[in-house]
Design a protein around this motif. Sequence first.
Motif, PDB file in Angstrom:
ATOM      1  N   VAL A 197     -34.338 -19.826   4.126  1.00  0.00           N
ATOM      2  CA  VAL A 197     -32.908 -19.890   3.574  1.00  0.00           C
ATOM      3  C   VAL A 197     -32.195 -18.453   4.150  1.00  0.00           C
ATOM      4  O   VAL A 197     -32.865 -17.301   3.278  1.00  0.00           O
ATOM      5  N   GLU A 250     -29.643 -25.623   0.436  1.00  0.00           N
ATOM      6  CA  GLU A 250     -30.345 -24.290   0.380  1.00  0.00           C
ATOM      7  C   GLU A 250     -30.666 -23.734  -1.125  1.00  0.00           C
ATOM      8  O   GLU A 250     -31.804 -23.377  -1.557  1.00  0.00           O
ATOM      9  N   LEU A 251     -29.622 -24.145  -2.119  1.00  0.00           N
ATOM     10  CA  LEU A 251     -29.863 -23.900  -3.456  1.00  0.00           C
ATOM     11  C   LEU A 251     -31.021 -24.756  -3.901  1.00  0.00           C
ATOM     12  O   LEU A 251     -31.723 -24.429  -4.713  1.00  0.00           O
ATOM     13  N   CYS A 292     -27.620 -15.689  -4.988  1.00  0.00           N
ATOM     14  CA  CYS A 292     -28.251 -16.813  -5.834  1.00  0.00           C
ATOM     15  C   CYS A 292     -29.157 -16.014  -6.586  1.00  0.00           C
ATOM     16  O   CYS A 292     -30.268 -15.207  -6.018  1.00  0.00           O
ATOM     17  N   ASN A 321     -20.903 -17.190  -5.315  1.00  0.00           N
ATOM     18  CA  ASN A 321     -20.246 -17.265  -4.185  1.00  0.00           C
ATOM     19  C   ASN A 321     -18.950 -16.502  -3.920  1.00  0.00           C
ATOM     20  O   ASN A 321     -18.024 -16.261  -5.056  1.00  0.00           O
ATOM     21  N   ARG A 340     -26.403 -12.730   0.483  1.00  0.00           N
ATOM     22  CA  ARG A 340     -25.882 -13.187   1.926  1.00  0.00           C
ATOM     23  C   ARG A 340     -24.547 -12.486   2.199  1.00  0.00           C
ATOM     24  O   ARG A 340     -23.639 -12.145   0.996  1.00  0.00           O
ATOM     25  N   GLN A 396     -25.641 -19.320  -8.935  1.00  0.00           N
ATOM     26  CA  GLN A 396     -25.071 -19.178  -7.708  1.00  0.00           C
ATOM     27  C   GLN A 396     -23.515 -18.493  -7.883  1.00  0.00           C
ATOM     28  O   GLN A 396     -22.851 -18.657  -8.925  1.00  0.00           O
ATOM     29  N   PHE A 434     -24.225 -19.962  -0.010  1.00  0.00           N
ATOM     30  CA  PHE A 434     -25.669 -20.629   0.045  1.00  0.00           C
ATOM     31  C   PHE A 434     -25.080 -22.229  -0.167  1.00  0.00           C
ATOM     32  O   PHE A 434     -24.216 -22.625  -1.064  1.00  0.00           O
ATOM     33  N   MET A 442     -30.795 -15.004   4.624  1.00  0.00           N
ATOM     34  CA  MET A 442     -30.305 -14.025   3.666  1.00  0.00           C
ATOM     35  C   MET A 442     -30.335 -12.365   4.564  1.00  0.00           C
ATOM     36  O   MET A 442     -31.078 -12.468   5.367  1.00  0.00           O
TER      37      MET A 442
END
Length: 255
Positions: free
Chosen positions: A43, A142-143, A114, A102, A131, A100, A138, A45
């Motif tokens: 993933v 990916e989560l 995350c 964002n 990220r 999460q 994400f 990052m």
Amino acid sequence: MKLTDSPAHRHDPLLYLQLGALVASTGDSTFAEQMFELVGDLVPMHRLDLSEWTLDSQQTRIQAVKVLGSAGHPQAVNTRPLRHPLLQSIMRMEDPLLIQINTPVGAQGDAHQCKLVSRSGNRRWVICCFRQPTQRGFSLAELSLLKTLSDTLLPLVEHHAQLLQAGGQRRPGQLLPDEAGTLRQLFADRLEQEAIRLSSREQEVCIGLLTGDTVPQLALRLHVKNSSIETYLKRATAKLGVSGRHGLARWLAGR
């Protein structure tokens, strides 16, 4: 899917090798870097932070935050604090959480985050993946992968914190991750601690899988059939009280 599976649900020798290095580095200053390398390959990052939170006795606030390690790029963007409902979820959690955060479209300087969180009593262990805000947040896939990885990663973070609390003392005979025989020595130590006896072939198969060998590679080296390797693995994991390849890593970490 477990940590020892690749995103495509296939055996990944590099992932086994990275996992072995991560397990061996618990209590060492390279632990966060090893985890960043392993998780970042799956993933993408730009930074990973590890921490231990201590809550007050009433669990109404965070009493202390201990940094357990960081890796990746220096913190160059803002990390927004948890909103009240999210913080309360961590305070009252029973099972491991994934949170999460964002960055809204058009926001400046705030990183996508995350957080993977586990608990024991008034302690919380947190893996935070960052990220860059210029990148997409994400994804659901990916989560989901991060949540699955947390089954193995969070117990390792707790174990890492315990070793740091004990002054970073390593078990007798334990070597640093880049030294030859690290996994073999760790495996032997755990067998002795648990008073478990494995045959030499069973040990070779377990150690081989943890250090990156595939079943065909082990079969070729030990001059047996692929099915024999699977049989040795089943016998070994039965004696260890774990299930499948992924259970080996958690057992090796003392979990």
